[in-house]
Design an enzyme around this catalytic site. Structure first.
Site, PDB file in Angstrom:
ATOM      1  N   CYS A  44       6.314  -5.420  -0.905  1.00 58.14           N
ATOM      2  CA  CYS A  44       7.743  -5.620   0.402  1.00 58.14           C
ATOM      3  C   CYS A  44       8.913  -6.712  -0.545  1.00 58.14           C
ATOM      4  O   CYS A  44       8.975  -6.867  -1.305  1.00 58.14           O
ATOM      5  CB  CYS A  44       7.182  -5.541   1.820  1.00 58.14           C
ATOM      6  N   HIS A  98       4.399  -0.885   3.185  1.00 60.98           N
ATOM      7  CA  HIS A  98       3.191  -1.266   4.483  1.00 60.98           C
ATOM      8  C   HIS A  98       2.414  -0.503   5.254  1.00 60.98           C
ATOM      9  O   HIS A  98       2.884   0.243   5.844  1.00 60.98           O
ATOM     10  CB  HIS A  98       3.923  -2.193   5.120  1.00 60.98           C
TER      11      HIS A  98
END
Length: 516
Positions: free
Chosen positions: A345, A452
């Site tokens: 991310c 994630h």
């Protein structure tokens, strides 16, 4: 409407989240339909629901404990800090903007209709809703505007169990001080006290429990022993985030049985100031052959076999911090020596080139330049669950081809290649791993992804560690590794066993039924 029960604590770190999860699991095992609820949470660990909404990770864990699919109504207000005095405010799973703490404090009661509507949605489909408070219910300067502790208990007419953490000491003072600072109406809601995280022989504590009756007539519901449950913790207090300056020591000697020794693969997660979703790396801590540390040490980064730049709520601020510490140069050195570099991310965004705001493309921050992608920050937030099979990888990451993955994305920025193609289209990207949306990108010994939970899959984790073990000339690792979600279910059952054996569940049922 469902019946309810609220768990409050004497302070942050009293163990409310895990106690709530444990009670939910017990009720679920008893055949009841149960749901968690926390009106307001402040956390950088979050989770994306199936319908693309964002909630606190603790509430997702509690939903799993309850046997329910996580839902935005379980956590209608989520605050994600973006600076010392500001947070992104998320309402019913969607961002409504950034606010300074003082502005949110003045506005938060405006969200009461949203909180009550979310609770009613949950209540309509559950037998019991177990509600978690936040921090302490007796912060006297916050009482007038309370929407998460006793103020919420009054709105929902909820009975309360109050938990204190004995581990740091002073638990009787914690409990008594909290009770005495409550108003008489608030005190009448507290139906039981819990001592949490007790170590040692409970018989030594029993005299104190009896003596406490001279000061307070609220009964003890139980004493929960300290137990090392391997479950997600609140991010700000997690033991896992303790910064270490280096690895444990010499790991060059090999086990003659399998050619690999404990801690043979060194993994350094850079401890960014605004690190988010560090639970992405929990699976590595279950592997004897791997040693994972969170570190701010350039030397530790240089020594690592795998360097991870994790998610962050403040990519630009944390990238500046990285450079100010000289850690950017350490990551470059680790890459040049052949270490696997992974960005998740915000960490993925740092591995690319330019990072800039959509409305100010002329002003940009330069990333590490490992991946030929630029990131532009827009107002719209990406919230999506992802799953698929990886394919199209070459070089050292070819072992990932055909491996199934699942996870979720939470990010404001959109990353594009030099040709302005979005990374998730994977068009023309060298060695891009194409999932359902091309969510993973690799180049040489560098891998970046917005996903994630990417490593929650045992096969993904094993494939990456095998890349390193082959390079180091050691045996294959983590042969019996489980998917993290399978492991979590077993840990939740262990938690339920401890809660059931240490709390007076018969009394708690009477509290829920309004008979106390």
């Amino acid at each position: 409407m469902a019946k309810n029960l609220m768990i409050q604590g004497t302070m942050s770190g009293a163990g409310k989240s895990i106690l709530t999860a444990g009670i939910l699991r017990v009720l679920h095992q008893d055949g009841l339909t149960v749901a968690p609820f926390k009106s307001q949470n402040m956390a950088l660990n979050s989770y994306v629901t199936r319908d693309g909404k964002e909630i606190g990770r603790a509430q997702a864990l509690q939903a799993f404990a309850a046997g329910m699919e996580p839902d935005a109504y379980m956590n209608p207000i989520l605050l994600k800090p973006t600076g010392e005095t500001a947070s992104q405010v998320i309402v019913n799973g969607l961002p409504v903007g950034d606010m300074r703490a003082a502005d949110y404090f003045r506005k938060k009661k405006d969200y009461i209709p949203e909180i009550l509507a979310a609770y009613e949605r949950l209540s309509s489909r559950a037998d019991i809703v177990v509600i978690e408070g936040a921090g302490s219910p007796v912060e006297i300067n916050l009482r007038d505007n309370d929407i998460v502790n006793m103020g919420l208990a009054q709105m929902l007419d909820a009975p309360v169990l109050l938990a204190g953490n004995i581990d740091p000491g002073g638990v009787f003072a914690q409990l008594l001080g909290t009770v005495q600072l409550l108003s008489s109406a608030e005190r009448s809601r507290v139906k039981g006290l819990i001592i949490n995280k007790f170590r040692g022989d409970k018989k030594l504590l029993d005299p104190g429990l009896s003596m406490f009756r001279d000061y307070c007539d609220i009964p003890f519901v139980g004493v929960v022993p300290y137990a090392d449950f391997d479950l997600e913790e609140e991010d700000s207090l997690s033991r896992k985030l303790k910064v270490r300056g280096g690895f444990s020591g010499d790991v060059e000697s090999e086990d003659p049985d399998n050619g690999v020794c404990e801690g043979a693969i060194r993994i350094a997660v850079v401890r960014l100031p605004y690190i988010s979703n560090y639970t992405d790396f929990d699976i590595f801590e279950k592997i004897p052959e791997a040693e994972l540390i969170y570190t701010e040490s350039a030397e530790a980064v240089k020594e690592a076999d795998i360097v991870i730049l994790p998610g962050t709520k403040n990519t630009e601020g944390d990238l500046k911090w990285l450079k100010s510490k000289g850690l950017d140069k350490a990551v470059v050195a680790a890459r040049d020596k052949g270490a696997v570099i992974i960005g998740i991310c915000g960490g993925f965004q740092m591995l690319g080139g330019r990072i800039f705001e959509e409305n100010d493309p002329g002003t940009h921050l330069q990333g590490l330049g490992f991946l030929p992608v630029d990131t532009v920050f827009k107002d719209q937030k990406t919230l999506i669950q992802s799953k698929g099979k990886l394919s199209g990888a070459g070089g050292m990451f070819a072992a990932l081809n055909g491996v199934a993955y699942r996870g979720y994305e939470i990010h404001m920025g959109v990353s594009r290649s030099a040709g302005n193609e979005a990374v998730n289209s994977s068009a023309g990207m060298k060695e891009s791993l194409v999932g359902s949306r091309g969510e993973v990108y690799c180049d040489g010994n560098v891998l970046g992804t917005y996903i994630h939970g990417f490593f929650d899959s045992a096969k993904v984790t094993k494939a990456v560690l095998d890349i390193v073990s082959r390079r180091k000339g050691i045996g294959s690792v983590c042969e019996n590794l489980e998917d993290l979600w399978v492991y979590r279910e077993r840990e939740l059952d262990k938690l339920a066993d401890v809660v059931r054996s240490s709390l007076d569940m018969e009394y708690i049922y009477r509290v829920i039924d309004g008979k106390v």
